[in-house]
Design an enzyme around this catalytic site. Structure first.
Site, PDB file in Angstrom:
ATOM      1  N   SER A 273     -14.706  -3.413 -12.287  1.00  0.00           N
ATOM      2  CA  SER A 273     -15.821  -2.654 -11.714  1.00  0.00           C
ATOM      3  C   SER A 273     -16.989  -2.741 -12.693  1.00  0.00           C
ATOM      4  CB  SER A 273     -15.445  -1.191 -11.521  1.00  0.00           C
ATOM      5  OG  SER A 273     -16.579  -0.384 -11.243  1.00  0.00           O
TER       6      SER A 273
ATOM      7  N   LYS B  36     -11.029   0.164 -15.877  1.00  0.00           N
ATOM      8  CA  LYS B  36     -11.691  -1.041 -15.374  1.00  0.00           C
ATOM      9  C   LYS B  36     -12.178  -1.932 -16.518  1.00  0.00           C
ATOM     10  CE  LYS B  36     -10.839  -0.288 -11.128  1.00  0.00           C
ATOM     11  NZ  LYS B  36      -9.843  -1.146 -10.439  1.00  0.00           N
TER      12      LYS B  36
ATOM     13  N   ASP C  60       0.867  -1.173   0.000  1.00  0.00           N
ATOM     14  CA  ASP C  60       0.000   0.000   0.000  1.00  0.00           C
ATOM     15  C   ASP C  60       0.903   1.222   0.000  1.00  0.00           C
ATOM     16  OD1 ASP C  60      -3.280   0.069   0.988  1.00  0.00           O
ATOM     17  OD2 ASP C  60      -2.195   1.962   0.856  1.00  0.00           O
TER      18      ASP C  60
ATOM     19  N   TYR D 112     -11.398   6.341 -14.966  1.00  0.00           N
ATOM     20  CA  TYR D 112     -11.549   5.177 -14.097  1.00  0.00           C
ATOM     21  C   TYR D 112     -12.298   4.057 -14.804  1.00  0.00           C
ATOM     22  CZ  TYR D 112     -13.456   2.348 -10.264  1.00  0.00           C
ATOM     23  OH  TYR D 112     -13.836   1.300  -9.457  1.00  0.00           O
TER      24      TYR D 112
ATOM     25  N   VAL E 295       2.774   0.833  -6.763  1.00  0.00           N
ATOM     26  CA  VAL E 295       2.651  -0.228  -7.767  1.00  0.00           C
ATOM     27  C   VAL E 295       2.642   0.312  -9.188  1.00  0.00           C
ATOM     28  CG1 VAL E 295       1.566  -1.922  -6.260  1.00  0.00           C
ATOM     29  CG2 VAL E 295       0.143  -0.238  -7.459  1.00  0.00           C
TER      30      VAL E 295
END
Length: 255
Positions: free
Chosen positions: A150, A168, A47, A164, A71
């Site tokens: 999502s 996804k 994280d 976003y 990441v």
């Protein structure tokens, strides 16, 4: 990769297996981490929130290995994976969960910096972490990966979440392609959560009227919880889903 049904579904399936959860210190990632540790796994938790990672270590002690990892940076991912393997000996399961919604912008207003940020955290990271996972050692013949997509991949999400939603959708395609690449040595699936009550959208959830409006269009008439998504993720990671690969499973209350 074949195994008996009883072995695949036994309560001890995750005992002393090693899992990696990105974005694992809060929200859905933390819920998956908690569940995996409770089932006997050792978990690498990556994280960018050092405070939340410390809380995770306090809760789980040496059953987790936490690391502050961006990441979106391949060198950081590879270095963190090397450290995880050195500590736990290998990695058997992966949850690619790290992600951001980003600043709400329409396509007309989207700037290059914000677009690159969302693409890097939500999409490039899945390539980087998956690549490191594939190259990491494992004594298991039934490795597994779960990616977080999502329902925004098919609904487009809220206006202003175009970057976003695009990432996804790409994660869903990435999942199918990677499943073909890794079969039969590893299974790869994805989850497509609907509206889940986590911190990632607290700006929206701060207004009870928003929650009521969102719940009204969901057949189950409520928002989902991180624990419910975690249940689905752990099931897909486990041997109970041993003949399932290359699919995206909605966790959306019927939406």
């Amino acid at each position: 990769m074949q195994q008996s049904h009883s072995a695949a579904t036994s309560v001890g399936y995750f005992q002393d297996r090693v899992a990696l959860v990105t974005g694992g210190a809060s929200g859905i990632g933390r819920a998956v981490t908690d569940k995996l540790v409770g089932l006997g796994a050792r978990v690498g938790v990556w994280d960018i929130n050092a405070e939340r990672l410390a809380e995770c270590r306090t809760a789980h002690g040496d059953r987790v290995m936490t690391a502050v990892v961006n990441v979106a940076e391949r060198k950081a991912v590879d270095a963190a994976m090397e450290a995880l393997v050195a500590n736990f000996g290998g990695v058997d399961h992966l949850l690619n969960n790290a992600g951001i919604i980003g600043t709400r912008m329409t396509a007309e207003d989207m700037n290059e910096l914000e677009l690159d940020r969302v693409l890097s955290v939500n999409l490039k990271s899945a390539f980087y972490v998956s690549s490191a996972f594939i190259r990491a050692p494992s004594a298991r013949e039934d490795r597994s990966v779960v990616n977080l997509s999502s329902i925004a991949a098919r609904t487009g999400g809220m206006v202003g979440n175009i970057a976003y939603a695009t990432t996804k959708g790409a994660i869903a395609s990435f999942t199918v392609a990677l499943a073909k690449e890794l079969a039969p040595k590893a299974r790869v699936n994805a989850l497509a959560p609907g509206v889940i009550n986590t911190e990632i959208q607290q700006d929206v959830f701060a207004d009870p009227a928003n929650i009521e409006a969102m719940a009204s269009v969901i057949p189950l008439k409520r928002l989902g919880t991180a624990a419910e998504v975690a249940d689905a993720a752990v099931w897909l990671l486990s041997g109970a889903a041993s003949y399932i690969t290359g699919v995206v499973v909605d966790v959306s209350g019927g939406r």
